[in-house]
Design an enzyme around this catalytic site. Sequence first.
Site, PDB file in Angstrom:
ATOM      1  N   TYR A 108      -1.572  -0.701  10.580  1.00  0.00           N
ATOM      2  CA  TYR A 108      -1.328  -1.074   9.015  1.00  0.00           C
ATOM      3  C   TYR A 108      -0.164  -0.409   7.982  1.00  0.00           C
ATOM      4  CZ  TYR A 108      -3.292  -1.494   4.453  1.00  0.00           C
ATOM      5  OH  TYR A 108      -3.980  -1.581   2.868  1.00  0.00           O
TER       6      TYR A 108
ATOM      7  N   SER B 108       0.335  -1.232  -0.390  1.00  0.00           N
ATOM      8  CA  SER B 108       0.213   0.025   0.289  1.00  0.00           C
ATOM      9  C   SER B 108       0.685   1.245   0.075  1.00  0.00           C
ATOM     10  CB  SER B 108      -0.906   0.203   0.988  1.00  0.00           C
ATOM     11  OG  SER B 108      -1.944   0.658   1.101  1.00  0.00           O
TER      12      SER B 108
END
Length: 264
Positions: A162, A149
């Site tokens: 995350y 990401s």
Amino acid sequence: MDENAMGERRSEARPPRISWITGASSGIGRALALRLARDGWTVAASARGNDELAALEAASCGRVISFPLDVTDKSAIDATVEAIERRLGDIDLAVFAAGTYFRDYAVDFDSERFHTMVELNLVGTARCLERVMPAMIARKGGQIAVVASISGYIGLPGAASYGATKAALNVMCEALYPELLSHGIKLSIVNPGFVDTPLTRKNDFPMPFLISAEVAADIIAQGLARGRFEIVFPWQMALAMKLLHTLPAGLRFRLTRRMLREPA
């Protein structure tokens, strides 16, 4: 028979390429499975959701085959890869998209939730890599893609856990890339921005440059076909994050403080 006709016959006889995709029951993984199936791949689709995998199979006109799997279970990964190879043959392309996401802040930071995310996003991916790399190295060929990401570029409020897992995936792939390339294996890291998936639909904040999972899958498929190391999109979001990372710490934190949620 002329050479052109012989070439066409050989092309027709060539077996379909085999792809294994984890996290294939929804979001980017599902959209990419369908995109590869349309491109002629036979796709081994893995995820924990049996019903979702069955629906994916039905939507693929027989080009996607379900292999249910929890990537946090090492023995299950071994058994799944063995089943894929036994039924379909060698894995030409492995795409590791399994992962989860939740927002966390200092006021509610929980090490157990952190462990859960690391176990799935990072360790689960490492276990899958551990299982497919030896066979590809032995035959001097193959392709691997790891979905990370843009959140791995920089520490953003709400993404402590995350972002940490995605940053680790980026570093791991960058470290492995030169060695795998020497063995004839292409490795790609996929860094999406905001993609419309069941996970991002839980967000309660604006998501700039949001794209559909289908558009994301098209970009990934094109990047894999070109052998790119980093497949990053949308470019506007990538540019913004990279520029933010280059700013002096004082200015960078002044901007990221504006991303903090309002106190309850």
